[in-house]
Write a protein that holds these residues in place. Structure first.
Motif, PDB file in Angstrom:
ATOM      1  N   HIS A  22      -1.330   7.833 -15.781  1.00  0.00           N
ATOM      2  CA  HIS A  22      -0.780   6.654 -15.281  1.00  0.00           C
ATOM      3  C   HIS A  22       0.701   6.720 -14.987  1.00  0.00           C
ATOM      4  O   HIS A  22       1.485   7.237 -15.751  1.00  0.00           O
ATOM      5  CB  HIS A  22      -1.295   5.560 -16.072  1.00  0.00           C
ATOM      6  CG  HIS A  22      -1.193   4.352 -15.547  1.00  0.00           C
ATOM      7  ND1 HIS A  22       0.010   3.729 -15.297  1.00  0.00           N
ATOM      8  CD2 HIS A  22      -2.271   3.296 -15.011  1.00  0.00           C
ATOM      9  CE1 HIS A  22      -0.316   2.442 -14.653  1.00  0.00           C
ATOM     10  NE2 HIS A  22      -1.521   2.344 -14.379  1.00  0.00           N
ATOM     11  N   SER A  37       2.948  -0.667  -5.689  1.00  0.00           N
ATOM     12  CA  SER A  37       1.735  -1.589  -5.618  1.00  0.00           C
ATOM     13  C   SER A  37       1.251  -2.152  -7.048  1.00  0.00           C
ATOM     14  O   SER A  37       0.344  -3.181  -7.044  1.00  0.00           O
ATOM     15  CB  SER A  37       0.616  -0.916  -4.969  1.00  0.00           C
ATOM     16  OG  SER A  37      -0.357  -1.771  -4.518  1.00  0.00           O
ATOM     17  N   GLY A  84      -4.143  -0.877  -8.069  1.00  0.00           N
ATOM     18  CA  GLY A  84      -2.709  -1.271  -7.483  1.00  0.00           C
ATOM     19  C   GLY A  84      -3.118  -2.659  -6.915  1.00  0.00           C
ATOM     20  O   GLY A  84      -3.579  -2.786  -5.755  1.00  0.00           O
ATOM     21  N   VAL A 138      -5.471  -4.958  -7.074  1.00  0.00           N
ATOM     22  CA  VAL A 138      -6.892  -5.075  -6.506  1.00  0.00           C
ATOM     23  C   VAL A 138      -6.844  -6.375  -7.091  1.00  0.00           C
ATOM     24  O   VAL A 138      -6.694  -6.841  -8.068  1.00  0.00           O
ATOM     25  CB  VAL A 138      -7.960  -3.981  -6.931  1.00  0.00           C
ATOM     26  CG1 VAL A 138      -8.999  -4.679  -6.566  1.00  0.00           C
ATOM     27  CG2 VAL A 138      -7.535  -2.806  -6.711  1.00  0.00           C
ATOM     28  N   ILE A 169      -8.523  -1.494 -11.987  1.00  0.00           N
ATOM     29  CA  ILE A 169      -8.120  -2.881 -11.785  1.00  0.00           C
ATOM     30  C   ILE A 169      -7.128  -3.128 -13.329  1.00  0.00           C
ATOM     31  O   ILE A 169      -7.810  -2.943 -14.219  1.00  0.00           O
ATOM     32  CB  ILE A 169      -9.366  -3.633 -11.561  1.00  0.00           C
ATOM     33  CG1 ILE A 169     -10.172  -3.312 -10.356  1.00  0.00           C
ATOM     34  CG2 ILE A 169      -8.763  -5.163 -11.337  1.00  0.00           C
ATOM     35  CD1 ILE A 169     -11.443  -3.740 -10.442  1.00  0.00           C
ATOM     36  N   GLY A 170      -6.096  -3.605 -12.817  1.00  0.00           N
ATOM     37  CA  GLY A 170      -5.367  -3.801 -14.010  1.00  0.00           C
ATOM     38  C   GLY A 170      -5.474  -5.348 -14.514  1.00  0.00           C
ATOM     39  O   GLY A 170      -6.231  -5.658 -14.961  1.00  0.00           O
ATOM     40  N   GLY A 171      -4.189  -6.008 -13.927  1.00  0.00           N
ATOM     41  CA  GLY A 171      -4.063  -7.574 -14.327  1.00  0.00           C
ATOM     42  C   GLY A 171      -5.396  -8.463 -14.081  1.00  0.00           C
ATOM     43  O   GLY A 171      -5.794  -8.893 -14.788  1.00  0.00           O
TER      44      GLY A 171
HETATM   45  P1  PGA Z   1      -2.664  -3.838 -11.469  1.00  0.00           P
HETATM   46  O1  PGA Z   1      -2.587  -2.443 -12.154  1.00  0.00           O
HETATM   47  O2  PGA Z   1      -4.085  -3.963 -10.811  1.00  0.00           O
HETATM   48  O3  PGA Z   1      -2.245  -4.886 -12.251  1.00  0.00           O
HETATM   49  O4  PGA Z   1      -1.642  -3.628 -10.220  1.00  0.00           O
HETATM   50  C1  PGA Z   1      -3.462  -1.401 -11.818  1.00  0.00           C
HETATM   51  C2  PGA Z   1      -2.995  -0.173 -12.629  1.00  0.00           C
HETATM   52  O5  PGA Z   1      -2.015  -0.079 -13.234  1.00  0.00           O
HETATM   53  O6  PGA Z   1      -4.159   0.673 -13.097  1.00  0.00           O
END
Ligand code: PGA
Length: 246
Positions: free
Chosen positions: A99, A172, A206, A208, A227-229
């Motif tokens: 990552h 992103s 990024g 999503v 998917i992060g946040g």
């Molecule tokens: P984000 O993070 O959806 O908050 O942009 C994605 C990630 O870092 O894997």
């Protein structure tokens, strides 16, 4: 609408405590509904929550994964680290490696390569992250950066069956900005074309969210999303999955 088997991977990063477990009820209920036609939900919480998530997901099809691992397959004197066998042992089936937040902290392509090899040997599925920074994008270096990350990160790895590549432009991540769909289609195709034998599964990550998923899902070459946040909010996470299929 897509009929493809899709992967939705929740990367919780350094967030969450035991009180987050309740928020999973909605997702568990959803995972048992018919709305997720073909696909898989995978949660990658911090190490501290892996076992609690595993127990919570016992009677449903949600998988768990870690966000990183030590490069050694063997156990050893490495204070503070967790190796892939330990992850497999507690029920994890996936691990995110490379990552950009870890690359920024000093993870090199060489180290990432060792981690991937060790994780694959431990029978984990690897989510290998690649992506360019904003400066690299502006200097038209995206392709060469991705090529280098793939070449060294996957050096001497011949079996891609348990490999996912997550294309995550660094600019992103967490910013709300994503590449144009046309740009993404080209980049994803570029990545795919680098594989002569079996092509790994390809994810996009990024920013999503439930709004941009309508456009992102039109990219035919994608096998899912990292998917992060948005994944920390069960409603948003479910919405992303639903909208991918509708
Ligand atoms: P984000 O993070 O959806 O908050 O942009 C994605 C990630 O870092 O894997």
């Amino acid at each position: 609408m897509t009929n493809k088997y899709m992967y939705f991977i929740a990367n919780w990063k350094m967030y969450g405590g035991l009180n987050s477990l309740n928020s999973l009820n909605k997702v568990i209920k959803f995972s048992k509904s018919r709305e997720i036609k073909k696909g898989r939900l995978i949660y990658c919480p911090p190490y501290t929550l892996l076992n609690s998530f595993f127990t919570k997901f016992k009677n449903c099809l949600i998988d768990i994964g870690a966000q990183n691992c030590h490069q050694n397959y063997e156990y050893g004197p490495h204070t503070g680290y967790i190796n892939p066998r330990m992850l497999k042992n507690i029920g994890a089936n996936y691990v995110i490696i490379g990552h950009s937040e870890n690359r920024t902290n000093g993870e090199t392509d060489k180290l990432i390569n060792k981690k991937i090899k060790s994780a694959l040997r431990s029978k984990l599925k690897v989510i290998f992250c690649i992506g360019e920074t904003l400066a690299e994008k502006k200097n038209k270096k995206t392709k060469s950066v991705l090529l280098k990350q793939i070449k060294f990160g996957l050096n001497k790895i011949n079996n891609n069956s348990n490999l996912f590549i997550a294309y995550e432009p660094v600019w992103s991540i967490g910013t709300g900005r994503i590449p144009s769909i046309k740009e993404l289609e080209q980049t994803i195709r570029f990545i795919k074309n680098k594989f002569k034998k079996k092509i790994p599964k390809i994810l996009y990550g990024g920013s999503v969210n439930p709004r941009n998923i309508k456009d992102l899902k039109t990219i035919k070459d994608l096998d899912g999303f990292l998917i992060g946040g948005a994944s920390q909010n069960p409603k948003k996470f479910i919405d992303i999955v639903k909208k991918t299929y509708n």
